[in-house]
Motif scaffolding. Structure first.
Motif, PDB file in Angstrom:
ATOM      1  N   ALA A 106      61.784  34.765  32.670  1.00 18.69           N
ATOM      2  CA  ALA A 106      61.224  33.417  32.496  1.00 18.69           C
ATOM      3  C   ALA A 106      61.224  32.646  33.812  1.00 18.69           C
ATOM      4  CB  ALA A 106      62.018  32.660  31.438  1.00 18.69           C
ATOM      5  N   PHE A 107      62.276  32.837  34.611  1.00 20.52           N
ATOM      6  CA  PHE A 107      62.409  32.091  35.875  1.00 20.52           C
ATOM      7  C   PHE A 107      61.172  32.246  36.773  1.00 20.52           C
ATOM      8  CE2 PHE A 107      63.711  32.049  40.357  1.00 20.52           C
ATOM      9  CZ  PHE A 107      64.168  30.742  40.458  1.00 20.52           C
ATOM     10  N   VAL A 108      60.667  33.479  36.840  1.00 25.06           N
ATOM     11  CA  VAL A 108      59.533  33.747  37.743  1.00 25.06           C
ATOM     12  C   VAL A 108      58.279  33.007  37.274  1.00 25.06           C
ATOM     13  CG1 VAL A 108      58.394  35.599  39.022  1.00 25.06           C
ATOM     14  CG2 VAL A 108      60.528  36.057  37.852  1.00 25.06           C
ATOM     15  N   ARG A 109      58.294  32.635  35.998  1.00 26.64           N
ATOM     16  CA  ARG A 109      57.121  31.935  35.452  1.00 26.64           C
ATOM     17  C   ARG A 109      57.333  30.423  35.355  1.00 26.64           C
ATOM     18  NH1 ARG A 109      55.012  35.374  31.061  1.00 26.64           N
ATOM     19  NH2 ARG A 109      54.486  37.374  32.017  1.00 26.64           N
ATOM     20  N   THR A 110      58.410  29.917  35.971  1.00 23.65           N
ATOM     21  CA  THR A 110      58.695  28.484  35.829  1.00 23.65           C
ATOM     22  C   THR A 110      57.473  27.652  36.213  1.00 23.65           C
ATOM     23  OG1 THR A 110      60.908  29.048  36.627  1.00 23.65           O
ATOM     24  CG2 THR A 110      60.443  26.723  36.302  1.00 23.65           C
ATOM     25  N   PHE A 111      56.856  28.045  37.310  1.00 25.37           N
ATOM     26  CA  PHE A 111      55.600  27.422  37.749  1.00 25.37           C
ATOM     27  C   PHE A 111      54.616  28.561  38.009  1.00 25.37           C
ATOM     28  CE2 PHE A 111      58.921  24.437  38.929  1.00 25.37           C
ATOM     29  CZ  PHE A 111      58.409  23.221  38.500  1.00 25.37           C
ATOM     30  N   PRO A 112      53.325  28.313  37.862  1.00 29.43           N
ATOM     31  CA  PRO A 112      52.378  29.435  37.937  1.00 29.43           C
ATOM     32  C   PRO A 112      52.193  30.028  39.335  1.00 29.43           C
ATOM     33  CG  PRO A 112      51.219  27.347  37.599  1.00 29.43           C
ATOM     34  CD  PRO A 112      52.677  27.043  37.512  1.00 29.43           C
ATOM     35  N   ASP A 113      52.612  29.275  40.391  1.00 30.89           N
ATOM     36  CA  ASP A 113      52.275  29.732  41.742  1.00 30.89           C
ATOM     37  C   ASP A 113      53.454  30.344  42.509  1.00 30.89           C
ATOM     38  OD1 ASP A 113      53.400  27.222  41.627  1.00 30.89           O
ATOM     39  OD2 ASP A 113      52.276  26.393  43.304  1.00 30.89           O
ATOM     40  N   LEU A 114      54.548  30.642  41.817  1.00 30.60           N
ATOM     41  CA  LEU A 114      55.745  31.090  42.546  1.00 30.60           C
ATOM     42  C   LEU A 114      55.547  32.412  43.278  1.00 30.60           C
ATOM     43  CD1 LEU A 114      58.625  30.097  40.102  1.00 30.60           C
ATOM     44  CD2 LEU A 114      57.594  28.784  41.970  1.00 30.60           C
ATOM     45  N   THR A 115      54.716  33.277  42.717  1.00 34.75           N
ATOM     46  CA  THR A 115      54.493  34.556  43.402  1.00 34.75           C
ATOM     47  C   THR A 115      53.105  34.597  44.052  1.00 34.75           C
ATOM     48  OG1 THR A 115      53.836  35.512  41.300  1.00 34.75           O
ATOM     49  CG2 THR A 115      56.098  35.935  42.017  1.00 34.75           C
ATOM     50  N   LEU A 116      52.523  33.406  44.212  1.00 35.53           N
ATOM     51  CA  LEU A 116      51.183  33.373  44.811  1.00 35.53           C
ATOM     52  C   LEU A 116      51.175  32.816  46.228  1.00 35.53           C
ATOM     53  CD1 LEU A 116      49.049  32.149  41.751  1.00 35.53           C
ATOM     54  CD2 LEU A 116      49.452  34.489  42.532  1.00 35.53           C
ATOM     55  N   SER A 117      52.056  31.843  46.496  1.00 30.73           N
ATOM     56  CA  SER A 117      52.052  31.279  47.860  1.00 30.73           C
ATOM     57  C   SER A 117      53.457  31.322  48.450  1.00 30.73           C
ATOM     58  CB  SER A 117      51.535  29.838  47.839  1.00 30.73           C
ATOM     59  OG  SER A 117      52.592  28.916  47.636  1.00 30.73           O
ATOM     60  N   HIS A 118      53.520  31.478  49.764  1.00 31.23           N
ATOM     61  CA  HIS A 118      54.817  31.539  50.441  1.00 31.23           C
ATOM     62  C   HIS A 118      55.601  30.240  50.261  1.00 31.23           C
ATOM     63  CE1 HIS A 118      53.452  35.157  52.658  1.00 31.23           C
ATOM     64  NE2 HIS A 118      54.736  35.425  52.617  1.00 31.23           N
ATOM     65  N   GLU A 119      54.866  29.130  50.306  1.00 32.97           N
ATOM     66  CA  GLU A 119      55.534  27.834  50.221  1.00 32.97           C
ATOM     67  C   GLU A 119      56.199  27.666  48.846  1.00 32.97           C
ATOM     68  OE1 GLU A 119      52.773  24.691  51.016  1.00 32.97           O
ATOM     69  OE2 GLU A 119      54.378  23.189  51.212  1.00 32.97           O
ATOM     70  N   ALA A 120      55.446  28.012  47.809  1.00 31.07           N
ATOM     71  CA  ALA A 120      55.988  27.909  46.450  1.00 31.07           C
ATOM     72  C   ALA A 120      57.123  28.913  46.260  1.00 31.07           C
ATOM     73  CB  ALA A 120      54.871  28.164  45.437  1.00 31.07           C
ATOM     74  N   ASN A 121      56.920  30.108  46.790  1.00 30.12           N
ATOM     75  CA  ASN A 121      57.910  31.179  46.657  1.00 30.12           C
ATOM     76  C   ASN A 121      59.248  30.754  47.265  1.00 30.12           C
ATOM     77  OD1 ASN A 121      59.148  33.963  47.475  1.00 30.12           O
ATOM     78  ND2 ASN A 121      57.517  34.443  46.018  1.00 30.12           N
ATOM     79  N   LYS A 122      59.172  30.105  48.412  1.00 31.68           N
ATOM     80  CA  LYS A 122      60.399  29.726  49.124  1.00 31.68           C
ATOM     81  C   LYS A 122      61.216  28.720  48.302  1.00 31.68           C
ATOM     82  CE  LYS A 122      62.266  28.081  53.479  1.00 31.68           C
ATOM     83  NZ  LYS A 122      63.165  27.148  52.804  1.00 31.68           N
ATOM     84  N   ILE A 123      60.516  27.866  47.567  1.00 30.36           N
ATOM     85  CA  ILE A 123      61.228  26.861  46.766  1.00 30.36           C
ATOM     86  C   ILE A 123      62.040  27.562  45.667  1.00 30.36           C
ATOM     87  CG2 ILE A 123      60.906  24.918  45.180  1.00 30.36           C
ATOM     88  CD1 ILE A 123      58.395  24.204  46.903  1.00 30.36           C
ATOM     89  N   ALA A 124      61.410  28.555  45.027  1.00 25.79           N
ATOM     90  CA  ALA A 124      62.125  29.309  43.984  1.00 25.79           C
ATOM     91  C   ALA A 124      63.241  30.153  44.603  1.00 25.79           C
ATOM     92  CB  ALA A 124      61.140  30.206  43.233  1.00 25.79           C
ATOM     93  N   ALA A 125      62.950  30.735  45.774  1.00 30.17           N
ATOM     94  CA  ALA A 125      63.955  31.587  46.436  1.00 30.17           C
ATOM     95  C   ALA A 125      65.173  30.765  46.844  1.00 30.17           C
ATOM     96  CB  ALA A 125      63.331  32.270  47.654  1.00 30.17           C
ATOM     97  N   ASP A 126      64.927  29.548  47.332  1.00 26.80           N
ATOM     98  CA  ASP A 126      66.045  28.677  47.723  1.00 26.80           C
ATOM     99  C   ASP A 126      66.921  28.359  46.515  1.00 26.80           C
ATOM    100  OD1 ASP A 126      65.362  28.661  50.377  1.00 26.80           O
ATOM    101  OD2 ASP A 126      64.284  26.738  50.296  1.00 26.80           O
ATOM    102  N   PHE A 127      66.279  28.140  45.371  1.00 24.98           N
ATOM    103  CA  PHE A 127      67.043  27.865  44.144  1.00 24.98           C
ATOM    104  C   PHE A 127      67.898  29.090  43.783  1.00 24.98           C
ATOM    105  CE2 PHE A 127      67.804  28.108  39.634  1.00 24.98           C
ATOM    106  CZ  PHE A 127      68.191  26.820  39.295  1.00 24.98           C
ATOM    107  N   ALA A 128      67.284  30.280  43.845  1.00 23.91           N
ATOM    108  CA  ALA A 128      68.015  31.508  43.479  1.00 23.91           C
ATOM    109  C   ALA A 128      69.181  31.746  44.444  1.00 23.91           C
ATOM    110  CB  ALA A 128      67.057  32.700  43.480  1.00 23.91           C
ATOM    111  N   ARG A 129      68.951  31.471  45.734  1.00 18.81           N
ATOM    112  CA  ARG A 129      70.027  31.665  46.726  1.00 18.81           C
ATOM    113  C   ARG A 129      71.157  30.649  46.503  1.00 18.81           C
ATOM    114  NH1 ARG A 129      65.580  33.618  50.481  1.00 18.81           N
ATOM    115  NH2 ARG A 129      64.884  31.478  50.693  1.00 18.81           N
ATOM    116  N   ALA A 130      70.780  29.435  46.129  1.00 16.10           N
ATOM    117  CA  ALA A 130      71.817  28.415  45.850  1.00 16.10           C
ATOM    118  C   ALA A 130      72.661  28.849  44.651  1.00 16.10           C
ATOM    119  CB  ALA A 130      71.155  27.065  45.584  1.00 16.10           C
TER     120      ALA A 130
END
Ligand code: FAD
Ligand code: NAP
Length: 542
Positions: A282-306
């Motif tokens: 579900a996490f990967v689908r939180t927002f539709p663009d997480l695996t589409l753009s680097h900028e969006a991806n980084k926001i999700a990655a930062d959350f996962a790293r935190a």
């Protein structure tokens, strides 16, 4: 050990008795075709026969990761947990074989080592390590995209005095690590499942990590009967809704449709916390663009790293466990208490990214100037994915051409189902198919249905041979690459089994196709257009 059997001629020879081979046998029989399945395993179940390591379980909810082809089957079977464990998945696949009377069509402990096209006869000769030589009009390679285990060639491995186990060849008898020092190599989907379980027993556990993985909590729990009843009341609709999803899973997630970039930091945090808590993908689908753009991806990655930093007490260990790759580069892992394991005093994370494992000695593993002395080494090092199982046996098509030659520059198929020069041979979950980027069971059902319908069509219209055209294959390979080119799966810094880059010398090609629903439409369109891209030949001209 069963003795050599004279299987005789069949319409369809099927290699592999995992979910794909099982369903293929059932469909072939219901279509009135004679068929025989061969598997080197001692039982049916494929992945779930071989991967018996502690902690093995599916990462797609069991109510989805199961066959949908028979309403009675899906109504009568009950899963104990949301994400069922290997023994339950294996029990289910055995049940399917019994329920549909398939056992007598499955020859176990039989490795197929050659599949050769007999051009004058227009038939395939299937040779096994038991000496069988079966003639078949069609061959279906249901050999598995993730079945050819990969053990890295580390110098000195044969000198090791302790036990060596690959997770995909886990022994049938229980393995007791109590009081033992254990090394686990690999931190992919398998590693994150097996490491917490081994840590429960071992006196000391060394985890040798080359690449840190993103791993999401599964939120596994006993399956709620009320939740099960709701889905079973409309099971067919539920399956149909999932088939329309990009990865054929998760139609139940009610997620946002707006970009993460449009959300405030507070809104993002709230949304990510919610899907992290839901568990699974579900996490990967939180927002539709997480695996589409680097900028969006980084926001999700930062959350996962935190999240990792909040779980793992030692800051240096947390930093090492924090992935540097983009989300989507490798398959996301799903775990039950993986990061928490590193808070145990007897669990040590060893970084082998910059200093690789140099050698195995009789006492353990040497990394740099240190030897980690252990009693057992567990390889959670994955698979020669998608092509490995096919290329490990000798498949020869027209003119005796080996498949290995045809695929020297990388695998080429049409629709992931068929290869020019190899008439009447079909691959299930092969390269060029969306299989491993979906709930694989859904993809398998679609592939098997397409193949069986195709064979029935051929019979109805007097055709004996179907063969993909080279131009259709070339265009398909271009299509698979074009779809992947824009995705973060293909990020320049990415080295994944999707790209074959986990295996030395393997051509770097993105093998699976992204986009399940569009693929299904394309397969249907090909049929409507008279098997566009294929040559169909009548019975007299093989
Ligand atoms: P497999 O199940 O791999 O079966 C292939 C069979 O072919 C094997 O039994 C093998 O012995 C046999 N075979 C191969 N070559 C030969 C030969 N030459 N001669 C005779 N027999 C041969 N997918 C998901 O969608 N969700 C999940 O949660 C999930 N979890 C997974 C967990 C693990 C540990 C692994 C490894 C994979 C997982 N997968 C998952 C992917 C999984 O492989 C598929 O879901 C599914 O099992 C594929 O079925 P299959 O029949 O195509 O292949
Ligand atoms: P994998 O994803 O390929 O992971 C293999 C791991 O071994 C990686 O961490 C890899 O490091 C490491 N490795 C390989 N060779 C190494 C070496 N020489 N030295 C050090 N490390 C080495 O394999 P997997 O974990 O078995 O998973 C494969 C796929 O099976 C998954 O992606 C998934 O599709 C499926 N699966 C699903 C589940 C589930 O949850 N249901 C469980 C298991 C598997 P690098 O990353 O640096 O290469």
């Amino acid at each position: 050990m069963p003795s050599k059997t004279d299987a005789g001629d069949v319409d369809v020879a099927i290699v592999g008795a995992g979910p794909a081979g099982i369903y293929m046998l059932h469909r072939a029989r219901t279509a009135g075709l004679s068929a025989r399945v061969f598997d080197s395993a001692g039982g049916v179940g494929g992945t779930w026969y071989w991967n018996r390591y502690p902690g093995a379980r599916c990462d797609v909810p069991s109510l989805e990761y199961s066959f949908g082809f028979d309403e009675d089957l899906q109504q009568e079977w009950s899963w104990p947990e949301k994400y069922s464990a290997q023994p339950d998945l294996l029990a289910y696949l055995n049940h399917v074989c019994d329920r549909f009377g398939l056992r007598d069509g499955i020859q176990l402990e039989t490795r197929v080592d050659s599949v050769t096209y007999d051009e004058p006869q227009g038939r395939w000769q299937v040779g096994t390590d038991r000496g069988d030589n079966v003639s078949a009009q069609f061959v279906v390679m249901a050999t598995g995209a993730l079945s050819a285990a990969n053990t890295p060639d580390i110098p000195g491995l044969d000198t090791f005095a302790g036990d060596v186990i690959h997770t995909a060849r886990w022994p049938h008898e229980p393995v007791d690590f109590s009081g033992k020092r254990v090394a686990v190599i690999g931190t992919g989907s398998t590693g994150v499942q097996v490491i917490p379980e081994i840590a429960k027993q071992a006196s000391e556990l060394f985890v040798l990590q080359r690449t840190a993985s993103y791993s999401l909590p599964s939120g596994n729990r006993p399956l709620d009967p009320a939740e099960e009843a709701v889905i079973k009341a409309r099971y067919a609709d539920f399956r149909a809704a999932n088939r329309l999803m990009p990865a054929a899973i998760g139609s139940l997630y009610q997620l946002r449709s707006t970009s993460v970039l449009d959300a405030t930091p507070e809104e993002r945090q709230l949304a990510f916390e919610e899907t992290w808590e839901m568990g699974g993908f579900a996490f990967v689908r939180t927002f539709p663009d997480l695996t589409l753009s680097h900028e969006a991806n980084k926001i999700a990655a930062d959350f996962a790293r935190a999240k990792i930093r909040s779980i793992v007490h030692d800051p240096a260990t947390a930093e090492l466990l924090s992935p540097k790759i983009v989300i989507g580069c490798k398959r996301m892992c799903i775990d039950s208490g993986y990061f928490e394991t590193y808070n145990l005093e007897h669990v040590h994370l060893v970084d082998v990214s910059t200093t690789p494992i140099q050698e195995v000695t009789s006492a353990g593993l040497r990394v740099g100037d240190r030897t980690y002395e252990v009693d057992a080494i567990v390889f959670a090092t994955g698979f020669d994915a998608m092509t490995g199982a096919l290329l490990r046996l000798d498949i020869r098509g027209r003119g005796g051409q080996p498949l290995g030659d045809a695929w020297a520059a990388g695998p080429g198929t049409y629709l992931g189902l068929s290869i020019p020069g190899f008439p009447n041979l079909f691959t299930i979950a092969g390269p060029g198919s969306p299989s491993v980027l979906t709930n694989v069971i859904v993809a398998i059902e679609q592939h098997v249905d397409w193949i069986t319908d195709c064979i029935e069509d051929m019979r109805d219209h007097g055709y004996s041979t179907i063969e993909a055209m080279p131009e259709a294959r070339d265009a398909w390979v271009v299509h698979v690459n074009e779809v992947a080119a824009d995705s973060l799966h293909n990020d320049p810094g990415c080295n994944s089994w999707y790209l074959g880059s986990n295996i030395e010398g393997k051509p770097r090609v993105f093998m699976p196709l992204l986009g399940f629903p569009a693929y299904v439409d394309r397969c249907e369109e090909v049929v409507v257009r008279g098997y566009e891209g294929f040559v169909l030949s009548p019975a007299s001209s093989p």
